[in-house]
Design an enzyme around this catalytic site. Structure first.
Site, PDB file in Angstrom:
ATOM      1  N   ILE A  16       0.825  -1.204   0.000  1.00 28.66           N
ATOM      2  CA  ILE A  16       0.000   0.000   0.000  1.00 28.66           C
ATOM      3  C   ILE A  16       0.861   1.256   0.000  1.00 28.66           C
ATOM      4  CG2 ILE A  16      -1.665   1.330   1.348  1.00 28.66           C
ATOM      5  CD1 ILE A  16      -2.841  -1.341   2.306  1.00 28.66           C
ATOM      6  N   ASP A  67      14.386   3.260  10.037  1.00 32.58           N
ATOM      7  CA  ASP A  67      13.688   2.323  10.911  1.00 32.58           C
ATOM      8  C   ASP A  67      12.794   3.147  11.826  1.00 32.58           C
ATOM      9  OD1 ASP A  67      12.815   0.545  12.827  1.00 32.58           O
ATOM     10  OD2 ASP A  67      14.791  -0.284  13.281  1.00 32.58           O
ATOM     11  N   TYR A 162      -3.532  -6.706  16.931  1.00 32.39           N
ATOM     12  CA  TYR A 162      -3.803  -6.020  15.658  1.00 32.39           C
ATOM     13  C   TYR A 162      -4.971  -5.056  15.809  1.00 32.39           C
ATOM     14  CZ  TYR A 162      -4.769  -5.332  10.684  1.00 32.39           C
ATOM     15  OH  TYR A 162      -4.981  -4.772   9.452  1.00 32.39           O
ATOM     16  N   LYS A 166      -4.957  -0.821  15.459  1.00 35.68           N
ATOM     17  CA  LYS A 166      -5.757  -0.072  14.491  1.00 35.68           C
ATOM     18  C   LYS A 166      -6.745   0.858  15.182  1.00 35.68           C
ATOM     19  CE  LYS A 166      -3.854  -1.782  10.826  1.00 35.68           C
ATOM     20  NZ  LYS A 166      -2.861  -0.962  10.091  1.00 35.68           N
ATOM     21  N   THR A 197      -1.361  -6.893  -2.114  1.00 37.03           N
ATOM     22  CA  THR A 197       0.045  -6.576  -1.915  1.00 37.03           C
ATOM     23  C   THR A 197       0.897  -7.730  -2.430  1.00 37.03           C
ATOM     24  OG1 THR A 197       0.112  -7.579   0.274  1.00 37.03           O
ATOM     25  CG2 THR A 197      -0.537  -5.257   0.155  1.00 37.03           C
TER      26      THR A 197
END
Length: 282
Positions: A16, A67, A162, A166, A197
Site C-alpha cells: 500500500i 527504521d 492487531y 488499528k 500486496t
C-alpha cells in the site's frame, strides 16, 4: 514557478505504501519514501525501485533508509526534509510491523509476544512521525496527515494486538485532528479493503480458491489515488478526524481500479457501525 508539493510515505518499499507513493508521483509530488533496508544491501532494491517508479510517473522519488522504531532515525528524516524543502504538505503513516505470528494459529496467549511490536511500529511510530511533521506543515495549504488503518479497528481480525493497534491509530488521528484543525492541518485515517500486496499475491495466486479471493481485492494503486484526491479535496477539512473508507470515497469521486472496475466497500461484511462522513452520501 510553483514548487512541487512534498510528501512523506512511511513503509513505502512495497504494498500500500508503494501504491500511495507512486500515485503521488503521478500528481507531481516530491515523495520521500522510507524503508528499513540498507542502501548497500540487496534487500534495499524494493525501496529504490519504488522511488524510481515515483520519478517515472512524473514526480521525484527520494528513498530514505529509516527504521521507524528508532526515533533518532525518524528525526534525521524530518531534519533532512526541513533542510531540503520549504515545508511538508502530506504525511502518510503506513509503516507497520507485521510479525509472522500475526497469521499463526492459537490464542493470543499462545502466540509470540512479538505481536505487541505493532504498538511500537504501527502506533507509536505514527505518533512520532506526526509530531515531527507538524512543524513543517504550518502555513502549508491543504496539509494532511493520513494514517493507514483497517476494519480491524472495529471487528475481530488477526487478534487483539492487531485490533488494538488499528483502533488506537483511529482514536489518535481523531484527537490529533481536534488540535490541528485551528492550524489548518487535517488528520484522518484511511481504511483500504483487502489489498493485493506482494505478500498477498504470493500467498494466494495460482489456485482456483486464491484467484477467486483475489478477484475482490483492491489494488495498492486505489488507496494511492484516494489519498492523492483527498489531499487536494476542497472539503478536506470536513473529513478531519474521520475514518475514510477507500472504496466508498472512491465511489463518491469515481476513482476506479486500473482495470476500470469500481471497488466494493467491506462495511457490511466487516461490521463497521459508524457512518461514512455524515455530510456526504453515495
Amino acid at each position: 514557478m510553483v514548487s512541487p508539493k512534498v510528501a512523506v510515505v512511511t513503509g513505502a518499499s512495497r504494498g500500500i505504501g508503494k501504491g500511495i507513493a507512486i500515485a503521488l508521483g503521478g500528481a507531481g509530488y516530491t515523495v520521500y519514501l522510507t524503508g528499513r533496508a540498507g542502501s548497500e544491501d540487496v534487500a534495499s532494491t524494493p525501496l529504490q525501485s519504488a522511488a524510481d517508479a515515483v520519478t517515472n510517473e512524473g514526480g521525484e522519488g527520494i528513498p530514505v533508509v529509516c527504521d521507524h522504531g528508532d526515533d533518532a532515525q525518524v528525526r534525521a528524516l524530518f531534519d533532512r526534509i526541513e533542510a531540503e524543502q520549504e515545508g511538508l504538505d502530506l504525511l502518510v503513516n503506513n509503516a507497520t510491523c507485521l510479525p509472522r505470528a500475526l497469521v499463526a494459529q492459537g490464542g493470543f496467549w499462545e502466540r509470540s509476544l512479538e505481536l505487541a511490536d505493532m504498538f511500537n511500529v504501527g502506533l507509536r511510530s505514527a505518533y512520532v512521525a506526526s509530531a515531527m511533521a507538524v512543524p513543517l506543515m504550518l502555513d502549508r495549504p491543504q496539509a494532511l496527515i493520513a494514517s493507514v488503518s483497517f476494519f480491524g479497528a472495529v471487528t475481530y481480525f488477526h487478534g487483539p494486538a492487531y485490533g488494538a493497534q488499528k483502533a488506537g491509530l483511529d482514536k489518535m488521528m481523531a484527537d490529533m485532528a481536534l488540535e490541528l484543525k485551528p492550524l489548518g492541518i487535517a488528520a484522518l485515517s484511511v481504511w483500504p479493503g483487502f489489498v493485493k500486496t506482494e505478500m498477498v499475491l504470493q500467498r494466494w495466486s495460482g489456485t482456483p480458491e486464491g484467484e477467486e479471493r483475489l478477484r475482490t481485492y483492491e489494488s495498492p494503486a486505489l488507496t494511492g489515488h484516494v489519498v492523492t484526491t483527498l489531499a487536494r479535496d476542497p472539503e478536506l477539512m470536513s473529513y478531519a478526524g474521520q475514518q475514510v473508507i477507500v472504496a466508498e470515497y472512491a465511489t463518491l469521486h469515481d476513482i476506479r481500479e486500473p482495470d476500470g472496475s469500481q471497488p466494493v466497500s467491506l462495511r457490511e461484511k466487516m461490521g463497521d457501525p459508524r457512518p461514512f462522513h455524515m455530510t456526504h452520501s453515495i
